[in-house]
Design an enzyme around this catalytic site. Structure first.
Site, mmCIF file in Angstrom:
data_model
loop_
_atom_site.group_PDB
_atom_site.id
_atom_site.type_symbol
_atom_site.label_atom_id
_atom_site.label_comp_id
_atom_site.label_asym_id
_atom_site.label_seq_id
_atom_site.Cartn_x
_atom_site.Cartn_y
_atom_site.Cartn_z
ATOM 1 N N ILE A 143 0.839 -1.198 0.000
ATOM 2 C CA ILE A 143 0.000 0.000 0.000
ATOM 3 C C ILE A 143 0.872 1.246 0.000
ATOM 4 O O ILE A 143 1.763 1.393 0.850
ATOM 5 C CB ILE A 143 -0.933 0.017 1.233
ATOM 6 C CG1 ILE A 143 -1.770 -1.264 1.251
ATOM 7 C CG2 ILE A 143 -1.824 1.250 1.219
ATOM 8 C CD1 ILE A 143 -2.640 -1.426 2.484
ATOM 9 N N CYS A 144 0.624 2.118 -0.961
ATOM 10 C CA CYS A 144 1.336 3.388 -1.105
ATOM 11 C C CYS A 144 2.847 3.135 -1.200
ATOM 12 O O CYS A 144 3.286 2.393 -2.081
ATOM 13 C CB CYS A 144 0.970 4.330 0.031
ATOM 14 S SG CYS A 144 1.569 6.014 -0.209
#
Lengths: 348, 240
Positions: A143-144
């Site tokens: 994530i990210c």
């Protein structure tokens, strides 16, 4: 000519009294817990913790999923509360779920590099998950910035990963509308480090607020009625505040390297990134990739994430757009069903 | 202040002074401060006063050195010790008290801050203009709509100005100037440390690097051992 209508004061005052009454009774209303889905510690190293979530009493899928979050902010955002828990939704579908908690770096961690994070910490966590699950390959969900690390890892360790999911992950840091890239372009990375050698989470938190200064510094506190009207609304708000205000410092060297190599030089997208003298070529990735982006993401603009399609073989690449912001993409109740359905269909 | 307001004020102060969690206090203070802000905004709209101050960016970000001093997020990186700003010249007393080399860097910072203030002023004016345009589309707009227009005007003005080359350059120059002050301070402190026989920054960094390297080596050794043990276990299982 604009003019305001009267009697806003009484309504706000009544709502503020409700809020104060809620806070007064800390026995009845303690700060709500976050990250409550049961888990156990599988491995630890320095500040890092690798957790294995307790399986629900349903038939288990074969391949475990290892969630890798960014270094910025705490990873319990993926398990914020039962209704908004990506972790719990995956467990409910029978996936064995693991999570990396990077911890809180202190001054002794200031020389931790990107290589240490990817080829060190992440590598050892992947090996632990493989051994624990008795699988030769695992699924990775980044994530990210965790997605950036996951992409680099998969490109460098081709045999470890069965499938890769990237969620709100930037690839082209020089895509249009990337305000962070514009602002960091002229900065010498070392100028932001403190006496500890790390970058303060207070500064990072402020930097993100500054991307939408009026909304995040003022407008957020205007919606009092909505919060006090329902206890669960207020509890969600308090959990988000906890997450926003308890971020870790960033290990200085890794933060400087990330700023320079990704934001300033865009090496990953330009195919010129090297980690530990190895060239990171996303084109080498042989695993299927599901790239999930958020259409109203002001931190990772959609084009920054979509750029991944230029690097992955078309037969391996799948893309999903969610209507939401950077965090809302996986915490919002509106997008949750679409997200988990897509993950379940694709992971198998 | 009427009786109701007094009671609320009393309850608020009691809570801030109590032992409720700090995060609760912070939230209460934020809601109270922003309500004051929006009340003033709506009052100024009613009275037809100049509204540009309601889009002052430093104020929105908690950096009003006239009233609040350095915010925590700025102190976290650039702790200009013993800074007590005056209303006109925030850094003047530092110039009198510290060596010449720091005076130069502080003066440089003042120039950059002035340039930044000019850009922030431009942002406020642009936001006010946008706000007036939005409001011209209707009469007797409800408060909710006015506040929504305030937000839209502010964010749009910010989006326009913050991406401009001069804004990005000036912001970078402010940060670099603060960095130079920090470096000059560090050099000064390092000289004093030498005089007093304290560990130098280099020796501390050497220790940090050494500790870090030890940790990595140990973790790699543990991983190799775990992998070998796992392989042995697998072999033993197969042999049975």
């Amino acid at each position: 000519m604009a003019s305001s209508n009267n009697q806003p004061d009484d309504i706000w005052q009544d709502d503020f009294v409700l809020l104060m009454d809620y806070f007064t009774d800390t026995v009845k209303n303690p700060p709500p817990n976050v990250g409550t889905t049961p888990k156990e510690l599988l491995y630890s190293e320095n500040k890092l913790r690798l957790f294995r979530y307790k399986a629900l009493d349903i038939k288990q899928k074969k391949t475990p999923v290892l969630i890798t979050y960014a270094l910025v902010n705490r990873p319990f955002i993926v398990d914020l509360e039962p209704k908004r828990s990506l972790v719990l939704r995956l467990l409910e579908q029978g996936y064995p779920v693991y999570l990396i908690d990077w911890g809180y770096p202190d001054s002794s961690d200031c020389f931790t590099s990107i290589n240490d994070y990817i080829n060190g910490y992440l590598y050892r966590c992947v090996q632990q998950v493989k051994r624990d699950s008795k699988k030769k390959k695992i699924d990775l969900l980044g994530i990210c910035q965790g997605g950036v690390f996951s992409l680099c890892y998969t490109a460098l360790h081709l045999s470890d990963i069965r499938k890769l999911v990237t969620l709100v992950t930037p690839v082209d840091f020089h895509a249009d509308d990337n305000l962070l890239k514009n602002w960091t372009s002229g900065i010498s990375p070392n100028v932001l480090t403190q006496q500890t050698g790390n970058i303060s989470n207070l500064f990072i938190s402020q930097l993100f607020k500054t991307l939408k200064p009026f909304q995040l510094s003022r407008d957020k506190y205007r919606q009092l009625k909505q919060l006090v009207s329902k206890k669960e609304n207020l509890e969600t708000f308090l959990r988000m505040e906890q997450w926003l205000n308890n971020g870790p410092d960033l290990a200085g060297l890794a933060a400087n390297e990330f700023l320079r190599n990704f934001y300033q030089c865009n090496h990953l997208h330009n195919k010129t990134l090297t980690i530990n003298n190895q060239n990171v070529q996303l084109e080498k990735i042989k695993s299927p990739v599901l790239n999930i982006l958020a259409t109203r993401d002001h931190i990772v603009p959609p084009d920054a994430a979509k750029a991944l399609s230029e690097h992955i073989k078309p037969t391996l690449y799948h893309e999903l757009s969610l209507d939401g912001g950077h965090i809302g993409a996986f915490t919002s109740l509106k997008t949750q069903q679409k997200l988990i359905t897509a993950l379940t269909d694709w992971l198998g | 202040m009427n009786a109701k307001e007094q009671n609320i004020f009393k309850q608020f102060n009691a809570l801030i002074g109590s032992n409720i969690p700090e995060e609760y206090k912070s939230i209460l203070q934020n809601f109270q401060q922003q309500n004051t802000f929006y009340q003033q905004l709506l009052q100024n709209i009613d009275s037809g006063s100049d509204l540009s101050k309601f889009w002052e960016l430093p104020d929105a970000l908690g950096f009003n050195i006239d009233t609040q001093g350095q915010p925590e997020w700025l102190k976290a990186i650039f702790d200009i010790n013993h800074l007590q700003p005056s209303s006109n010249d925030p850094f003047s007393h530092i110039i009198e008290e510290i060596p010449l080399q720091i005076k130069d860097t502080v003066q440089s910072l003042q120039e950059k801050m002035a340039a930044m203030a000019s850009l922030h002023n431009e942002l406020s004016q642009l936001a006010m203009h946008k706000f007036q345009t939005l409001n011209d589309e209707g009469n007797n707009l409800p408060n909710e709509q006015l506040c929504a227009h305030w937000l839209k005007a502010g964010e749009e003005a910010f989006a326009e100005i913050s991406q401009r080359e001069d804004y990005v350059r000036t912001q970078s120059e402010v940060i670099e100037a603060l960095g130079q002050i920090k470096n000059t301070q560090s050099t000064f402190v390092e000289q004093l440390s030498n005089t007093w026989g304290l560990p130098s920054q280099q020796s501390i960094q050497d220790l940090q690097k050494g500790l870090h390297q030890l940790r990595i080596e140990f973790a790699e050794y543990k991983e190799e051992t775990s992998a070998v043990i796992d392989e042995l276990k697998t072999t033993i299982r197969k042999l049975r």
